[in-house]
Structure formats: C-alpha cells, structure tokens
Design a protein around this motif. Structure first.
Motif, short mmCIF file in Angstrom:
data_model
loop_
_atom_site.label_atom_id
_atom_site.label_comp_id
_atom_site.label_asym_id
_atom_site.label_seq_id
_atom_site.Cartn_x
_atom_site.Cartn_y
_atom_site.Cartn_z
N GLU A 50 0.84 -1.19 0.00
CA GLU A 50 -0.07 0.06 -0.04
C GLU A 50 0.92 1.24 0.06
OE1 GLU A 50 -2.50 -0.30 3.36
OE2 GLU A 50 -3.53 -2.11 2.69
N LYS A 51 2.15 1.14 0.46
CA LYS A 51 2.90 2.39 0.45
C LYS A 51 4.05 2.32 -0.57
CE LYS A 51 2.04 2.76 5.56
NZ LYS A 51 2.64 2.92 6.63
N LYS A 52 4.50 1.08 -1.02
CA LYS A 52 5.72 0.95 -1.76
C LYS A 52 5.62 1.21 -3.13
CE LYS A 52 10.04 -0.26 -2.80
NZ LYS A 52 11.01 0.79 -2.21
N ILE A 53 6.27 2.13 -3.67
CA ILE A 53 6.27 2.35 -5.24
C ILE A 53 7.52 1.60 -5.83
CG2 ILE A 53 6.58 4.16 -6.95
CD1 ILE A 53 5.51 6.08 -4.80
N ILE A 54 7.25 0.75 -6.90
CA ILE A 54 8.17 -0.12 -7.17
C ILE A 54 8.36 0.15 -8.59
CG2 ILE A 54 7.79 -2.10 -5.81
CD1 ILE A 54 6.40 -3.49 -8.03
N PHE A 55 8.02 1.17 -9.24
CA PHE A 55 8.36 1.78 -10.70
C PHE A 55 8.67 3.22 -10.53
CE2 PHE A 55 5.44 -1.98 -11.22
CZ PHE A 55 5.97 -2.37 -12.13
N SER A 56 9.51 3.46 -11.46
CA SER A 56 10.03 4.90 -11.50
C SER A 56 8.99 5.72 -11.82
CB SER A 56 11.11 4.85 -12.82
OG SER A 56 11.54 6.27 -13.15
N ASP A 57 9.10 7.25 -10.91
CA ASP A 57 7.92 7.89 -11.33
C ASP A 57 8.47 8.83 -12.61
OD1 ASP A 57 10.10 9.36 -10.33
OD2 ASP A 57 9.00 10.30 -8.41
N GLU A 58 9.54 8.47 -13.36
CA GLU A 58 9.87 9.43 -14.39
C GLU A 58 9.87 8.45 -15.63
OE1 GLU A 58 13.94 10.58 -13.66
OE2 GLU A 58 13.63 11.82 -11.86
N ILE A 59 10.27 7.32 -15.59
CA ILE A 59 10.14 6.43 -16.77
C ILE A 59 8.99 5.54 -16.79
CG2 ILE A 59 11.43 4.72 -18.23
CD1 ILE A 59 13.94 6.06 -17.17
N GLU A 60 8.15 5.34 -17.59
CA GLU A 60 6.99 4.52 -17.62
C GLU A 60 7.47 2.88 -17.66
OE1 GLU A 60 2.63 3.63 -20.04
OE2 GLU A 60 4.26 5.24 -20.69
N ASN A 61 6.65 2.34 -16.72
CA ASN A 61 6.90 0.86 -16.77
C ASN A 61 8.39 0.50 -16.42
OD1 ASN A 61 4.09 0.29 -17.22
ND2 ASN A 61 4.67 0.39 -19.59
N ALA A 62 9.07 1.43 -15.78
CA ALA A 62 10.62 0.70 -15.26
C ALA A 62 10.57 0.48 -13.97
CB ALA A 62 11.26 2.21 -15.58
N GLN A 63 10.77 -0.77 -13.76
CA GLN A 63 10.67 -1.45 -12.26
C GLN A 63 11.94 -0.97 -11.76
OE1 GLN A 63 9.62 -5.48 -11.83
NE2 GLN A 63 10.17 -5.39 -9.72
N TYR A 182 2.55 -6.02 9.70
CA TYR A 182 2.01 -4.66 9.58
C TYR A 182 0.68 -4.78 10.24
CZ TYR A 182 5.25 -3.98 5.59
OH TYR A 182 6.63 -3.63 4.97
N PRO A 183 0.29 -3.49 10.45
CA PRO A 183 -1.03 -3.23 11.43
C PRO A 183 -2.20 -4.06 10.96
CG PRO A 183 0.03 -1.10 10.94
CD PRO A 183 0.71 -2.32 10.32
N LYS A 184 -2.29 -4.44 9.51
CA LYS A 184 -3.74 -5.23 9.20
C LYS A 184 -3.20 -6.76 9.25
CE LYS A 184 -5.64 -1.57 6.22
NZ LYS A 184 -5.81 -1.35 4.86
N GLY A 185 -2.08 -7.23 9.82
CA GLY A 185 -1.88 -8.71 9.76
C GLY A 185 -0.82 -9.16 8.76
N LYS A 186 -0.65 -8.53 7.63
CA LYS A 186 0.28 -8.90 6.78
C LYS A 186 1.64 -9.08 7.49
CE LYS A 186 -2.45 -7.13 2.85
NZ LYS A 186 -2.53 -6.24 1.59
N PRO A 187 2.35 -10.02 6.71
CA PRO A 187 3.67 -10.38 7.21
C PRO A 187 4.65 -9.24 6.67
CG PRO A 187 3.52 -11.77 5.50
CD PRO A 187 2.04 -11.19 5.60
N LYS A 188 5.65 -8.74 7.69
CA LYS A 188 6.49 -7.43 7.43
C LYS A 188 7.83 -8.08 7.31
CE LYS A 188 7.79 -3.01 9.52
NZ LYS A 188 7.46 -2.03 10.33
N ARG A 189 8.41 -9.08 8.21
CA ARG A 189 9.59 -9.48 8.23
C ARG A 189 9.72 -10.96 8.89
NH1 ARG A 189 12.46 -6.12 12.90
NH2 ARG A 189 14.19 -6.39 11.85
N ILE A 190 10.86 -11.69 8.45
CA ILE A 190 11.09 -13.01 9.04
C ILE A 190 12.47 -12.88 9.56
CG2 ILE A 190 11.35 -15.52 8.71
CD1 ILE A 190 9.32 -15.35 6.38
#
Length: 224
Positions: A50-63, A182-190
């Motif tokens: 919900e927070k992580k941006i995994i693509f560039s905000d400058e180049i389209e579809n650039a992971q 995370y607060p909603k119960g999703k795994p954050k780390r192992i």
C-alpha cells in the motif's frame, strides 16, 4: 499481497551475474575480486504494497524495486569480517543453479565435465542445531567458495576473496521476534530465532573478532 515464493533464513544465494550460472561449466574468466560472493539470507523483508512504489516516477513501466528483499551476509576474507547488504529478490539467484566443473584426462585430452557431486553434498550438510560452547564449526559457503576455479595462471587459490576460516562457538542468544507484521496482519519480516556468536582470528586487524549470526549459517566441521 500476492503470495510470492521467497528465500528462507540460511539459504545460499548470490547475484544473478555470478559467472558460474553460465550455460555450461567453465573456468571463471573474471578476476576473483570481481566475482560476487555467495551470501546467506539473514532476514526476509516484505514491503507494504500500500505504500511501496516499485516503478520509476520518471520512466513508464521501469521497475526499480521489489516487494521482497533480504538482509544478506557474506564474509570478506580480505578484511576478515562479515558484511551485510539488503538486496531485492529479483536480483538474486539460488546457489543450486551454479555449475561447478571437474577436469577429466590429462594434457591435450583434458576436458571439462559438470561436477554433479558438490551441490548435492552441500544440500546434505548438517546444521549445528545444538549449541556447544567451544565447538569448531564452518560457514555453509566455505567449500563452495574454495572450489571456484579461475582461468589463467595468475589466478590461484590465495586470491579467493570470500572463503571463510573455521569458527569457534563463543556465545548464543535468542532473537526477539518483534515487529513481524503490519497493522492489518500482513507479514512484514521473518527473523532467525536463535543466533550463535562465533570467534575467529582477524588477520587484517590482528585481533580476535566475534559476530552474532543465525545458527542456520553454520555446519559441522567437515574435516572431523
């Protein structure tokens, strides 16, 4: 978050650029200091989608990132110390795909064949499950680093920069299992559950060094 297969604590990985991932077994042509180290997974980290941006905000579809990353550990033999680095999942590959070789025959008749024994041997290593103060143990990657072969007469075993010494068990502690979700119960780390403190002689600093690492990193002394 979509369930994605991930590496586990103690798994051996390296960068995808490692030369032993070649299509066929061969001697390494790169300088030994240019070959990425074999690393062990110390911690698994899951990004909050919900927070992580995994693509560039400058180049389209650039992971530029992943939803999973790892705290990886390797031994720098030149400095005689453990080093840690956080690396994204897509940049790594399991050691199971490495291709080690052996030379068959002599002189002109010599040929290279795939060594099909080393990887299965490492898979069968006995992890040091029970702590025994003063026991001599080994890092899981020791033999894998030692068995790398380089092309050219200038590359000898002394240039291998990530081979480890043997270690002495000098302490143990449990890792606090906190901040795992995370607060909603999703795994954050192992995290690893138990850490061993190991001692070795640090030739670079001319002193004895100690470091805490997951017990999954260590195997029984193979020479005993």
């Amino acid at each position: 978050m979509e369930k994605i297969e991930h590496f586990k604590i103690g798994d051996i990985v390296t960068l995808k650029s490692h030369p032993l991932f070649s299509a066929k077994p061969k001697k390494i042509s790169e300088f030994s200091t240019q070959v990425p180290p074999l690393m062990l997974i110390k911690e698994v980290l899951f990004e909050n989608e919900e927070k992580k941006i995994i693509f560039s905000d400058e180049i389209e579809n650039a992971q530029i990132a992943d939803l999973i990353k790892y705290n990886c550990v390797f031994f720098n033999a030149n400095k005689s110390e453990f080093q840690e680095k956080t690396i994204y999942h897509t940049l790594l590959r399991s050691y199971l795909d490495l291709k080690y070789y052996r030379e068959i025959g002599k002189d002109e008749k010599k040929k290279i064949e795939l060594d099909e024994q080393l990887i299965p041997e490492v898979l069968k290593y006995e992890i040091v499950e029970n702590y025994n103060y003063g026991e001599v143990i080994q890092f899981k990657t020791k033999k894998l680093e030692h068995r790398k072969s380089y092309a050219g007469s200038s590359e000898k075993i002394t240039t291998v920069s990530n081979q480890t010494p043997d270690f002495v068990l000098s302490g143990v502690k449990n890792e606090a299992q906190v901040d795992l979700f995370y607060p909603k119960g999703k795994p954050k780390r192992i995290l690893p559950k138990q850490l061993y403190k190991v001692m070795w002689f640090n030739h670079f600093q001319q002193k004895f060094s100690e470091y805490f690492l997951p017990k999954e990193f260590f195997v029984k002394n193979l020479e005993i």
